[in-house]
Scaffold this motif. Structure first.
Motif, PDB file in Angstrom:
ATOM      1  N   LEU A  73     -10.949   3.752  -2.899  1.00  0.00           N
ATOM      2  CA  LEU A  73      -9.607   3.212  -3.106  1.00  0.00           C
ATOM      3  C   LEU A  73      -8.948   3.838  -4.338  1.00  0.00           C
ATOM      4  O   LEU A  73      -7.815   4.317  -4.276  1.00  0.00           O
ATOM      5  CB  LEU A  73      -9.664   1.687  -3.249  1.00  0.00           C
ATOM      6  CG  LEU A  73      -8.339   0.965  -3.434  1.00  0.00           C
ATOM      7  CD1 LEU A  73      -7.517   1.060  -2.168  1.00  0.00           C
ATOM      8  CD2 LEU A  73      -8.575  -0.485  -3.796  1.00  0.00           C
ATOM      9  N   VAL A  74      -9.663   3.882  -5.435  1.00  0.00           N
ATOM     10  CA  VAL A  74      -9.121   4.472  -6.670  1.00  0.00           C
ATOM     11  C   VAL A  74      -8.849   5.961  -6.476  1.00  0.00           C
ATOM     12  O   VAL A  74      -7.800   6.476  -6.864  1.00  0.00           O
ATOM     13  CB  VAL A  74     -10.094   4.223  -7.850  1.00  0.00           C
ATOM     14  CG1 VAL A  74      -9.669   5.006  -9.079  1.00  0.00           C
ATOM     15  CG2 VAL A  74     -10.176   2.737  -8.159  1.00  0.00           C
ATOM     16  N   ARG A  75      -9.774   6.667  -5.835  1.00  0.00           N
ATOM     17  CA  ARG A  75      -9.611   8.105  -5.597  1.00  0.00           C
ATOM     18  C   ARG A  75      -8.402   8.373  -4.706  1.00  0.00           C
ATOM     19  O   ARG A  75      -7.552   9.215  -5.017  1.00  0.00           O
ATOM     20  CB  ARG A  75     -10.869   8.682  -4.954  1.00  0.00           C
ATOM     21  CG  ARG A  75     -10.763  10.164  -4.620  1.00  0.00           C
ATOM     22  CD  ARG A  75     -11.867  10.620  -3.679  1.00  0.00           C
ATOM     23  NE  ARG A  75     -12.020   9.778  -2.505  1.00  0.00           N
ATOM     24  CZ  ARG A  75     -11.285   9.892  -1.396  1.00  0.00           C
ATOM     25  NH1 ARG A  75     -10.327  10.799  -1.330  1.00  0.00           N
ATOM     26  NH2 ARG A  75     -11.497   9.113  -0.368  1.00  0.00           N
ATOM     27  N   SER A  76      -8.279   7.654  -3.586  1.00  0.00           N
ATOM     28  CA  SER A  76      -7.169   7.873  -2.657  1.00  0.00           C
ATOM     29  C   SER A  76      -5.816   7.599  -3.311  1.00  0.00           C
ATOM     30  O   SER A  76      -4.866   8.364  -3.143  1.00  0.00           O
ATOM     31  CB  SER A  76      -7.316   6.970  -1.426  1.00  0.00           C
ATOM     32  OG  SER A  76      -8.417   7.357  -0.669  1.00  0.00           O
ATOM     33  N   TYR A  77      -5.718   6.514  -4.048  1.00  0.00           N
ATOM     34  CA  TYR A  77      -4.465   6.171  -4.713  1.00  0.00           C
ATOM     35  C   TYR A  77      -4.108   7.243  -5.752  1.00  0.00           C
ATOM     36  O   TYR A  77      -2.960   7.687  -5.830  1.00  0.00           O
ATOM     37  CB  TYR A  77      -4.566   4.791  -5.372  1.00  0.00           C
ATOM     38  CG  TYR A  77      -3.300   4.375  -6.080  1.00  0.00           C
ATOM     39  CD1 TYR A  77      -2.200   3.938  -5.357  1.00  0.00           C
ATOM     40  CD2 TYR A  77      -3.202   4.433  -7.466  1.00  0.00           C
ATOM     41  CE1 TYR A  77      -1.038   3.562  -5.997  1.00  0.00           C
ATOM     42  CE2 TYR A  77      -2.037   4.051  -8.110  1.00  0.00           C
ATOM     43  CZ  TYR A  77      -0.968   3.622  -7.374  1.00  0.00           C
ATOM     44  OH  TYR A  77       0.188   3.261  -8.012  1.00  0.00           O
ATOM     45  N   GLY A  78      -5.082   7.670  -6.537  1.00  0.00           N
ATOM     46  CA  GLY A  78      -4.831   8.701  -7.546  1.00  0.00           C
ATOM     47  C   GLY A  78      -4.380  10.017  -6.938  1.00  0.00           C
ATOM     48  O   GLY A  78      -3.436  10.651  -7.424  1.00  0.00           O
ATOM     49  N   VAL A  79      -5.022  10.432  -5.854  1.00  0.00           N
ATOM     50  CA  VAL A  79      -4.636  11.692  -5.192  1.00  0.00           C
ATOM     51  C   VAL A  79      -3.230  11.576  -4.621  1.00  0.00           C
ATOM     52  O   VAL A  79      -2.407  12.478  -4.771  1.00  0.00           O
ATOM     53  CB  VAL A  79      -5.665  12.065  -4.092  1.00  0.00           C
ATOM     54  CG1 VAL A  79      -5.151  13.179  -3.213  1.00  0.00           C
ATOM     55  CG2 VAL A  79      -6.991  12.460  -4.727  1.00  0.00           C
ATOM     56  N   SER A  96       6.989   4.872  -2.954  1.00  0.00           N
ATOM     57  CA  SER A  96       6.928   4.073  -4.171  1.00  0.00           C
ATOM     58  C   SER A  96       5.463   3.788  -4.473  1.00  0.00           C
ATOM     59  O   SER A  96       4.590   3.961  -3.615  1.00  0.00           O
ATOM     60  CB  SER A  96       7.684   2.751  -3.976  1.00  0.00           C
ATOM     61  OG  SER A  96       6.995   1.932  -3.043  1.00  0.00           O
ATOM     62  N   HIS A  97       5.198   3.338  -5.682  1.00  0.00           N
ATOM     63  CA  HIS A  97       3.826   2.989  -6.055  1.00  0.00           C
ATOM     64  C   HIS A  97       3.297   1.886  -5.142  1.00  0.00           C
ATOM     65  O   HIS A  97       2.134   1.909  -4.724  1.00  0.00           O
ATOM     66  CB  HIS A  97       3.761   2.539  -7.521  1.00  0.00           C
ATOM     67  CG  HIS A  97       4.001   3.666  -8.478  1.00  0.00           C
ATOM     68  ND1 HIS A  97       2.991   4.450  -8.962  1.00  0.00           N
ATOM     69  CD2 HIS A  97       5.151   4.139  -9.017  1.00  0.00           C
ATOM     70  CE1 HIS A  97       3.497   5.360  -9.774  1.00  0.00           C
ATOM     71  NE2 HIS A  97       4.812   5.191  -9.821  1.00  0.00           N
ATOM     72  N   LYS A  98       4.144   0.922  -4.834  1.00  0.00           N
ATOM     73  CA  LYS A  98       3.736  -0.198  -3.986  1.00  0.00           C
ATOM     74  C   LYS A  98       3.348   0.294  -2.594  1.00  0.00           C
ATOM     75  O   LYS A  98       2.312  -0.105  -2.050  1.00  0.00           O
ATOM     76  CB  LYS A  98       4.877  -1.216  -3.894  1.00  0.00           C
ATOM     77  CG  LYS A  98       4.577  -2.402  -3.004  1.00  0.00           C
ATOM     78  CD  LYS A  98       5.764  -3.340  -2.934  1.00  0.00           C
ATOM     79  CE  LYS A  98       5.529  -4.466  -1.943  1.00  0.00           C
ATOM     80  NZ  LYS A  98       6.704  -5.329  -1.839  1.00  0.00           N
ATOM     81  N   HIS A  99       4.165   1.167  -1.996  1.00  0.00           N
ATOM     82  CA  HIS A  99       3.858   1.675  -0.663  1.00  0.00           C
ATOM     83  C   HIS A  99       2.614   2.549  -0.674  1.00  0.00           C
ATOM     84  O   HIS A  99       1.833   2.537   0.286  1.00  0.00           O
ATOM     85  CB  HIS A  99       5.049   2.422  -0.080  1.00  0.00           C
ATOM     86  CG  HIS A  99       6.144   1.519   0.362  1.00  0.00           C
ATOM     87  ND1 HIS A  99       7.468   1.837   0.216  1.00  0.00           N
ATOM     88  CD2 HIS A  99       6.120   0.292   0.933  1.00  0.00           C
ATOM     89  CE1 HIS A  99       8.211   0.849   0.667  1.00  0.00           C
ATOM     90  NE2 HIS A  99       7.411  -0.094   1.112  1.00  0.00           N
ATOM     91  N   SER A 100       2.422   3.317  -1.746  1.00  0.00           N
ATOM     92  CA  SER A 100       1.195   4.116  -1.852  1.00  0.00           C
ATOM     93  C   SER A 100      -0.022   3.209  -1.880  1.00  0.00           C
ATOM     94  O   SER A 100      -1.035   3.489  -1.230  1.00  0.00           O
ATOM     95  CB  SER A 100       1.217   4.973  -3.126  1.00  0.00           C
ATOM     96  OG  SER A 100       2.185   5.976  -3.045  1.00  0.00           O
ATOM     97  N   LEU A 101       0.068   2.126  -2.636  1.00  0.00           N
ATOM     98  CA  LEU A 101      -1.058   1.192  -2.734  1.00  0.00           C
ATOM     99  C   LEU A 101      -1.325   0.511  -1.393  1.00  0.00           C
ATOM    100  O   LEU A 101      -2.471   0.393  -0.970  1.00  0.00           O
ATOM    101  CB  LEU A 101      -0.789   0.152  -3.819  1.00  0.00           C
ATOM    102  CG  LEU A 101      -1.923  -0.831  -4.092  1.00  0.00           C
ATOM    103  CD1 LEU A 101      -3.177  -0.091  -4.534  1.00  0.00           C
ATOM    104  CD2 LEU A 101      -1.509  -1.840  -5.146  1.00  0.00           C
ATOM    105  N   ILE A 102      -0.266   0.089  -0.695  1.00  0.00           N
ATOM    106  CA  ILE A 102      -0.438  -0.565   0.606  1.00  0.00           C
ATOM    107  C   ILE A 102      -1.067   0.395   1.611  1.00  0.00           C
ATOM    108  O   ILE A 102      -2.020   0.045   2.315  1.00  0.00           O
ATOM    109  CB  ILE A 102       0.912  -1.104   1.137  1.00  0.00           C
ATOM    110  CG1 ILE A 102       1.374  -2.279   0.277  1.00  0.00           C
ATOM    111  CG2 ILE A 102       0.802  -1.523   2.602  1.00  0.00           C
ATOM    112  CD1 ILE A 102       2.804  -2.723   0.558  1.00  0.00           C
ATOM    113  N   GLU A 103      -0.550   1.623   1.683  1.00  0.00           N
ATOM    114  CA  GLU A 103      -1.104   2.603   2.622  1.00  0.00           C
ATOM    115  C   GLU A 103      -2.560   2.893   2.305  1.00  0.00           C
ATOM    116  O   GLU A 103      -3.411   2.950   3.196  1.00  0.00           O
ATOM    117  CB  GLU A 103      -0.306   3.902   2.602  1.00  0.00           C
ATOM    118  CG  GLU A 103      -0.862   4.935   3.568  1.00  0.00           C
ATOM    119  CD  GLU A 103      -0.140   6.257   3.529  1.00  0.00           C
ATOM    120  OE1 GLU A 103      -0.743   7.253   3.957  1.00  0.00           O
ATOM    121  OE2 GLU A 103       1.019   6.301   3.072  1.00  0.00           O
TER     122      GLU A 103
END
Length: 176
Positions: free
Chosen positions: A157-163, A106-113
């Motif tokens: 952070l922005v790069r990792s989340y986007g990828v 999920s978006h939330k889990h991607s952000l947390i990781e």
């Protein structure tokens, strides 16, 4: 009277793992080829490859049919029964109503990781910057070190989340 032929099948009862080959076959039958001690059942997927089905995800079923009621088995040229009065053959039945299955994060889990990953990287980078900058002749104060590390961390952070979201999007398109 014709002799009945036994057809071993697996009824897929669940599939909590969205990466398993049988994830879209819940409520359907698949061939029951054998057993394995560590994984559960051995089956054959539609592409013809022998693969496993977790024992918690399926129930073995046997059906008995007359040879005259056999039709072509789509996976390995073995017959599959479609006797009158028996459950509909899921391989020839009309497609079931598709439903969105949970795949990927999920978006939330991607952000947390990503935050945990980048946060740990921030601590490492803080120490590395304190050592590397003076080694290259750039004297930085502790405050400058923290500011430089925070800037690169925000970009990371922005790069990792986007990828991560991009690859989750690709994965979801391939599994539907």
């Amino acid at each position: 009277m014709s002799q009945l032929q036994r057809i071993p099948l697996l009824l897929i009862t669940q599939c909590p793992d969205g990466l398993m080959w049988y994830r879209h076959r819940v409520g359907q039958f698949v061939p029951h080829v054998g057993w394995t001690a560590d994984s559960g059942f051995i089956s054959r997927e539609p592409a013809g490859f022998v693969n496993f089905v977790r024992s918690a995800d399926a129930r073995p079923v046997e059906i008995y049919v007359k040879p005259s009621e056999l039709t072509h088995w789509p996976f390995n040229s073995r017959p599959l029964a479609t006797p009158s009065g028996a459950p509909t053959n899921p391989f020839t039945a009309p497609e079931r109503e598709s439903r969105a299955l949970p795949t990927g994060q999920s978006h939330k889990h991607s952000l947390i990781e990503t935050a945990v990953n980048v946060g740990s990287g921030w601590l490492i980078s803080l120490g590395v910057t304190a050592v590397v900058m003076p080694a290259f002749g750039h004297a930085v104060t502790w405050g400058e070190n923290v500011a430089i590390t925070c800037i690169f961390t925000a970009v990371s952070l922005v790069r990792s989340y986007g990828v991560r979201r991009f690859f989750n999007h690709i994965h979801q398109r391939q599994t539907t």
